[in-house]
Scaffold this active site. Sequence first.
Site, PDB file in Angstrom:
ATOM      1  CE  LYS A 171      -3.133  -3.538  -0.593  1.00 40.05           C
ATOM      2  NZ  LYS A 171      -2.071  -3.202   0.400  1.00 40.05           N
ATOM      3  CG  ASP A 199      -1.669   0.418   0.835  1.00 36.35           C
ATOM      4  OD1 ASP A 199      -0.551   0.878   0.526  1.00 36.35           O
ATOM      5  OD2 ASP A 199      -1.819  -0.706   1.349  1.00 36.35           O
ATOM      6  N   PRO A 200      -1.062   2.470  -2.310  1.00 35.63           N
ATOM      7  CG  PRO A 200       0.305   4.181  -3.200  1.00 35.63           C
ATOM      8  CD  PRO A 200      -0.643   3.865  -2.054  1.00 35.63           C
ATOM      9  CG  ASN A 248       1.500  -2.309   5.770  1.00 33.19           C
ATOM     10  OD1 ASN A 248       1.081  -1.643   4.824  1.00 33.19           O
ATOM     11  ND2 ASN A 248       2.035  -3.510   5.596  1.00 33.19           N
ATOM     12  CG  HIS A 299      -1.383  -4.407   7.865  1.00 36.11           C
ATOM     13  ND1 HIS A 299      -0.696  -5.563   7.546  1.00 36.11           N
ATOM     14  CD2 HIS A 299      -1.526  -3.729   6.704  1.00 36.11           C
ATOM     15  CE1 HIS A 299      -0.417  -5.563   6.256  1.00 36.11           C
ATOM     16  NE2 HIS A 299      -0.922  -4.477   5.728  1.00 36.11           N
ATOM     17  CB  SER A 300      -5.732  -7.067   6.533  1.00 38.89           C
ATOM     18  OG  SER A 300      -6.019  -8.259   5.828  1.00 38.89           O
TER      19      SER A 300
END
Length: 407
Positions: A171, A199-200, A248, A299-300
């Site tokens: 992340k 994932d930025p 997402n 996805h979380s």
Amino acid sequence: MKIVDVRATTVAVPLEAPLRHSNGAHWGRFVRTIVEVEADNGLVGLGEMGGGGESAESAFRALLPYLKGHDPFQLEALRFKIANPTASLYNNRTQLLAAVEFACLDLIGRQLGVAVCDLLGGRLREEVPFASYLFFRYAGDGHAEVRTPDQLVEHTRRLKEAHGFTVHKLKGGVFPPDHELECYRALAEAFPGDRLRYDPNAVLSVAEGLRFGKAIEGLNNDYLEDPVWGLEGLRAVRERVRVPLATNTVVVNFEQLASNVLRRAADVVLLDTTFWGGVRPCVKAAGVCETFQLGVAVHSSGELGIQLATMLHLGAVLPNLTYAADAHYHQLRDDVIAGGKLAYSGGAIAVPSGPGLGVDLDRERVERYAELYRELGGYPYDRDPGRPGWYATVPNERFADPDVATP
């Protein structure tokens, strides 16, 4: 079977350490609202929603007139009762609907004595693989900060040893892109046989997204997730970078999914059982993705054990789930379900086999963490406790300083 009552309890469950992300931080705890839907036969179904407090509890109580006397089997009618698409322009209840849908599926499964995944077509897998979810983080009680490449590699190594992860998701969006690129490359060098994803949270400019994407083309990537904001931004990056793109943030409903099918911007859709309004919409969306050869992942959004169970049942039934799921779950110190946290084995978690969602509440834990919520309250997701006065822009240019250590 008819619904007779709805109860909601907000809890704060501690994390190992405060987690930093592109828009702020999780301030050392997850705040979630536990939902209980009671039927006239005495059964209680469980749901869960992110965030909470008096406003969330009041919102669920306000749904009782909609739900009282409703048959939990009538899930399509439930969808329109709570989240009619036109009415939702004025009172968006998608996440409320998701929590109630979880509880109704749980009720149906408990009534019939079958697992939720069997209501959705039957399990294709007995366990769901997960990626490690790596955050830059402040030091916590007994847990070191994660800021430098060496710290990140050591943190990842410990997670891999403890849980068996072979896929690692970083992340990002916290530090300048060059620093995070150095961290990402360090992961690739330290774990050459493992797969990676970055994932930025959509805070890079298109120019930075292109530069970062091109710089990682030779690595063992699953995908580059939301490097920039919006379908058009993603499309601009996808056209020039040889790494699959995932999202997402901007494919979270069927209108956006249709747009992405017609003019592809993302190759992989991360399905979130809360964002999409329940487990069933995610199954429908996965079917569309299967038809048009889009990848899917799970996805979380900061789950406790109830929502994690929905993710596991979803993952169990999707034939086109070719990517490891995401979960914040290993960052938690505890859970509110009976028996405590579900266990990882070989980087995967077994799909619960009991009726319904297959999890039950631990009442003592619920009360303990409800009291912790009453003591600590919520926190602003879009603020960073270590950077007073700061807030993110999109694209962002005011990144944290990677040379400044945190206590």
